[in-house]
Every structure is written in structure tokens, then in C-alpha cells.
Scaffold this active site. Structure first.
Site, short mmCIF file in Angstrom:
data_model
loop_
_atom_site.label_atom_id
_atom_site.label_comp_id
_atom_site.label_asym_id
_atom_site.label_seq_id
_atom_site.Cartn_x
_atom_site.Cartn_y
_atom_site.Cartn_z
N SER A 52 0.82 -1.20 0.00
CA SER A 52 0.00 0.00 0.00
C SER A 52 0.86 1.25 0.00
O SER A 52 0.35 2.34 -0.24
CB SER A 52 -0.93 0.00 1.21
OG SER A 52 -0.21 -0.32 2.36
N HIS A 65 -1.55 -2.61 -6.76
CA HIS A 65 -2.22 -2.30 -5.50
C HIS A 65 -3.73 -2.42 -5.65
O HIS A 65 -4.37 -1.58 -6.28
CB HIS A 65 -1.80 -0.88 -5.07
CG HIS A 65 -2.36 -0.45 -3.77
ND1 HIS A 65 -2.61 0.87 -3.46
CD2 HIS A 65 -2.73 -1.16 -2.67
CE1 HIS A 65 -3.09 0.96 -2.25
NE2 HIS A 65 -3.18 -0.27 -1.74
N GLU A 71 -4.20 0.06 -8.71
CA GLU A 71 -3.20 1.12 -8.88
C GLU A 71 -1.88 0.43 -9.23
O GLU A 71 -1.35 -0.33 -8.42
CB GLU A 71 -3.11 1.86 -7.54
CG GLU A 71 -2.20 3.02 -7.47
CD GLU A 71 -2.32 3.73 -6.11
OE1 GLU A 71 -2.34 4.95 -6.09
OE2 GLU A 71 -2.39 3.05 -5.06
N ASN A 130 -3.44 6.19 -1.41
CA ASN A 130 -3.17 6.36 0.02
C ASN A 130 -2.56 7.72 0.35
O ASN A 130 -2.67 8.20 1.48
CB ASN A 130 -2.30 5.22 0.55
CG ASN A 130 -3.13 3.98 0.76
OD1 ASN A 130 -4.31 4.07 1.11
ND2 ASN A 130 -2.55 2.81 0.55
N1 3HC Z 1 -16.13 -10.09 -0.96
C1 3HC Z 1 -17.04 -10.23 -1.95
N2 3HC Z 1 -18.16 -9.45 -2.02
C2 3HC Z 1 -18.35 -8.56 -1.05
C3 3HC Z 1 -17.44 -8.37 0.01
C4 3HC Z 1 -16.29 -9.19 0.03
N3 3HC Z 1 -15.37 -9.05 0.98
N4 3HC Z 1 -17.91 -7.39 0.82
C5 3HC Z 1 -19.06 -6.97 0.27
N5 3HC Z 1 -19.32 -7.66 -0.85
C6 3HC Z 1 -20.43 -7.48 -1.76
C7 3HC Z 1 -21.72 -7.93 -1.15
O1 3HC Z 1 -21.97 -9.30 -1.38
C8 3HC Z 1 -22.73 -7.05 -1.89
O2 3HC Z 1 -22.99 -7.58 -3.18
P1 3HC Z 1 -24.40 -7.33 -3.93
O3 3HC Z 1 -24.49 -5.86 -4.19
O4 3HC Z 1 -24.29 -8.15 -5.18
O5 3HC Z 1 -25.44 -7.81 -2.98
C9 3HC Z 1 -21.97 -5.73 -2.07
O6 3HC Z 1 -20.58 -6.07 -1.99
C10 3HC Z 1 -22.30 -4.73 -0.99
O7 3HC Z 1 -21.99 -5.31 0.27
P2 3HC Z 1 -22.86 -5.17 1.59
O8 3HC Z 1 -24.30 -4.99 1.21
O9 3HC Z 1 -22.49 -6.27 2.51
O10 3HC Z 1 -22.31 -3.88 2.32
P3 3HC Z 1 -22.15 -2.43 1.82
O11 3HC Z 1 -23.17 -2.03 0.81
O12 3HC Z 1 -22.03 -1.65 3.06
O13 3HC Z 1 -20.74 -2.42 1.08
C11 3HC Z 1 -18.42 -2.14 1.05
C12 3HC Z 1 -19.59 -2.84 1.71
C13 3HC Z 1 -18.30 -2.62 -0.40
C14 3HC Z 1 -17.17 -2.52 1.80
C15 3HC Z 1 -18.70 -0.58 1.06
O14 3HC Z 1 -18.99 -0.16 2.36
C16 3HC Z 1 -17.54 0.24 0.56
O15 3HC Z 1 -17.33 0.39 -0.64
N6 3HC Z 1 -16.74 0.79 1.51
C17 3HC Z 1 -15.55 1.55 1.17
C18 3HC Z 1 -14.43 0.60 0.87
C19 3HC Z 1 -13.17 1.31 0.50
O16 3HC Z 1 -13.07 2.54 0.48
N7 3HC Z 1 -12.13 0.52 0.21
C20 3HC Z 1 -10.83 1.05 -0.12
C21 3HC Z 1 -10.05 1.17 1.13
S1 3HC Z 1 -8.44 1.83 0.82
C22 3HC Z 1 -7.55 0.49 0.35
O17 3HC Z 1 -8.00 -0.62 0.26
C23 3HC Z 1 -6.12 0.77 0.11
C24 3HC Z 1 -5.28 0.06 1.15
O18 3HC Z 1 -3.92 0.14 0.74
C25 3HC Z 1 -5.41 0.62 2.54
#
Ligand code: 3HC
Length: 292
Positions: free
Chosen positions: A120, A141, A153, A191
């Protein structure tokens, strides 16, 4: 490079297992490696439950689900990687640990294999320097959770070749992702922008400007983010956020990247976020979206 047929993923945590799942869902054979057999069995069951959920929701057919699971193999033996065309490392964010893994991968994998890191924020140029093939080392990434998030990325190290970049971009697109490209500077693109926002949310809480709920609601409803910054920090892991802030602070040499004392204190206290059941918030059980 000819089309990638076999991917090897190192690290069976949330990112590694998610990346393995994405590759298998896009028709590629995958080896998932972790030294810890318990991590492997957790990865295997979380991928299975994610696939079963998709089958039961009708997102994919039963046959497709079975095929995805058949493409995955789990191993604790790195030597199994000798047939891999493309390796994606997704282990702990420690430069020394990553470098010593890349030394091993350099010896084990075939000379044409590309070695990618899902880091990251750690320098790809420095990771590449531990190998005899820096032209074939690149940053790839993924965002968390990899099966859901559309972005990859790609980070070019100082010596990454155009062929390596082209092959990594082609693979990312085959995985159904949109690619952005970053030069190799601390935090890359996502990030570098995201973590100072999360850090600022901690300062907003630390200095008593508002409650955690109001900070998150403000950013969710005020800027249309799916999660508020503190909720997102818990989701990513507070230890990961702190480590990236430290990389930004050291690498970019500007005090504006100094980690908030409250973030440091939470990590010192073991409040690492959802994975520990407590971070900024408390969680009674592991939420579904962190399981795969
Ligand atoms: N694996 C597979 N599918 C998943 C999943 C997983 N781990 N988590 C959620 N899903 C799917 C669900 O099955 C659902 O599918 P559907 O629409 O077909 O029913 C869909 O995603 C939505 O999930 P939920 O209804 O359970 O929950 P939410 O609507 O709250 O979504 C989330 C969850 C996708 C995590 C959403 O809250 C989100 O986009 N959050 C922001 C995530 C983000 O910003 N990530 C980037 C972080 S930074 C990073 O990663 C960089 C690193 O270096 C730090």
C-alpha cells in the site's frame, strides 16, 4: 509476455484471499500461499462462502461457482510457485519481510515470471532491488475488498520495464479492473490522498471538534462516501493506517503527515479495528464484508 495462465498469491489474509478469488473468478488458475495453515484454511472457507453467496444470489451459476473453486490451490510451500507466470505478494507491510520474500521468489520462480507487490505504500524500487530482475518487479495495489473494488493502482519502480507494465495492465483489465498508474513515491496516489483524510478525521475527534458518529455521518452524507473516514479506518485496520502515515511522514518529509496521537494510542492499545472487534467503534461480530 504471453497470456498469464497461472498466478501465485503470497499471503492468505483479507487482501491475498480476495485477490486469489478475483483471479479464479476470471478463469485463471491460482496458488494461494501462506506459511500458517490456519490462515490458509480461513482463506479457503471465506472464499467458499463468498462464492456460495454469489451462487445463492444468482450472481453466478452453480457450475461457474464450482469451476472457480476448482481453480484454487492452497499451499504452504513456496516451491510450488515454480510454474507461476505472475506472482502477487500480499503479506505484512514490512519492507524487510517483503524483501526477504522477493529474494526467495526470485530464486524459485521461472525467469520470465513477473513479481508484483500489493504494497500500500512501500517503495517498489527498493523491493525490486532485492532481486536480480528489477525490470520484472512492479506494484499492483488492489483496494479492499478486492472482489468488490474496481480499481488497481499500478506502480512503476525506477527499473520496471515497459513490457512488465503492459503485462500487468493487461492482467488487471482481464480481472475486470480499471487501472491507474503511479510513479513510485510514498503512498502512491490513493493512500497519499486517503490516509491524510483519515488522519485528519482522527485529529477532528482528538481535538473534540465532534463525535465519531458526526464525523462519519458528515463525510458519508456530506460527500457521498460509502463509509465515514473513522469507519473506513476500522475496516482497513488502524495499524495499517498508522504504518502508511509513517511511510508518508518519513518518505515525504513534511510534518503535515505526522500521525495523530489518538491513532497512535489506539494502535498501542491493540484497538486495530474490525479485525480485533474494537477500533474507533466496537463490533459484536465480524461483519460479512470483511470475511473474504
Ligand atoms: N467479498 C465479496 N463481495 C463482497 C465483500 C467481500 N469481501 N464485501 C461486500 N461484498 C459485496 C456484497 O456481497 C454485496 O454484493 P451485492 O451488491 O451483489 O449484494 C456488495 O458487496 C455490498 O456489500 P454489503 O451490502 O455487505 O455492504 P455495503 O453495501 O455496506 O458495502 C463495502 C460494503 C463494499 C465494503 C462498502 O462499504 C464500501 O465500498 N466501503 C468503502 C471501501 C473502501 O473505500 N475501500 C478502499 C479502502 S483503501 C484500500 O484498500 C487501500 C489500502 O492500501 C489501505
Amino acid at each position: 509476455m504471453s497470456e498469464v495462465k497461472m498466478i501465485a498469491v503470497v499471503g492468505g489474509g483479507q487482501m491475498g484471499s480476495g485477490i486469489a478469488q478475483v483471479a479464479a473468478m476470471n478463469g485463471i488458475d491460482v496458488f494461494l500461499h501462506d506459511l500458517d495453515p490456519q490462515a490458509l484454511s480461513k482463506a479457503s472457507s471465506s472464499i467458499s462462502s463468498s462464492i456460495h453467496r454469489m451462487v445463492s444470489k444468482g450472481t453466478i451459476s452453480q457450475t461457474a461457482g464450482v469451476d472457480v473453486l476448482k481453480r484454487l490451490r492452497f499451499t504452504s510451500n513456496l516451491e510450488d510457485f515454480h510454474t507461476a507466470d505472475f506472482v502477487i505478494e500480499a503479506i505484512v507491510e514490512s519492507e524487510d519481510v517483503k524483501k526477504s520474500l522477493f529474494v526467495k521468489l526470485d530464486k524459485i520462480t521461472k525467469s520470465s515470471a513477473i513479481l508484483a507487490s500489493n504494497t500500500s505504500s512501500i517503495s517498489i524500487t527498493r523491493i525490486a532491488s532485492s532481486t536480480t530482475r528489477p525490470r520484472q518487479v512492479i506494484g499492483m495495489h488492489f483496494m479492499n475488498p478486492p472482489p468488490v473494488m474496481k480499481l488497481i493502482e499500478i506502480v512503476r519502480g525506477a527499473d520496471t520495464s515497459d513490457d512488465t507494465f503492459a503485462a500487468t495492465k493487461a492482467l488487471s483489465e482481464r480481472l475486470g479492473k480499471v487501472v491507474i498508474t503511479s510513479q513510485d513515491y510514498s503512498g502512491f496516489i490513493v493512500n497519499r490522498i486517503l490516509m491524510p483524510m483519515i488522519n485528519e478525521a482522527f485529529f477532528t475527534l482528538y481535538t473534540g471538534v465532534a463525535t465519531k458518529e458526526d464525523i462519519d455521518t458528515g463525510m458519508k452524507l456530506g460527500t457521498n462516501h460509502p463509509m465515514g473516514p473513522l469507519e473506513l479506518a476500522d475496516f482497513i485496520g488502524l495499524d495499517v493506517c498508522l504504518s502508511i502515515m509513517r511511510v508518508l511522514h518519513t518518505g515525504l518529509g513534511d510534518n503535515k503527515y505526522a500521525p495523530c496521537p489518538l491513532l497512535v494510542q489506539y494502535v498501542d492499545a491493540g484497538r486495530l479495528g474490525r479485525k480485533r472487534g474494537i477500533g474507533v467503534y466496537e463490533y459484536s461480530q465480524e461483519p460479512r464484508s470483511t470475511k473474504s
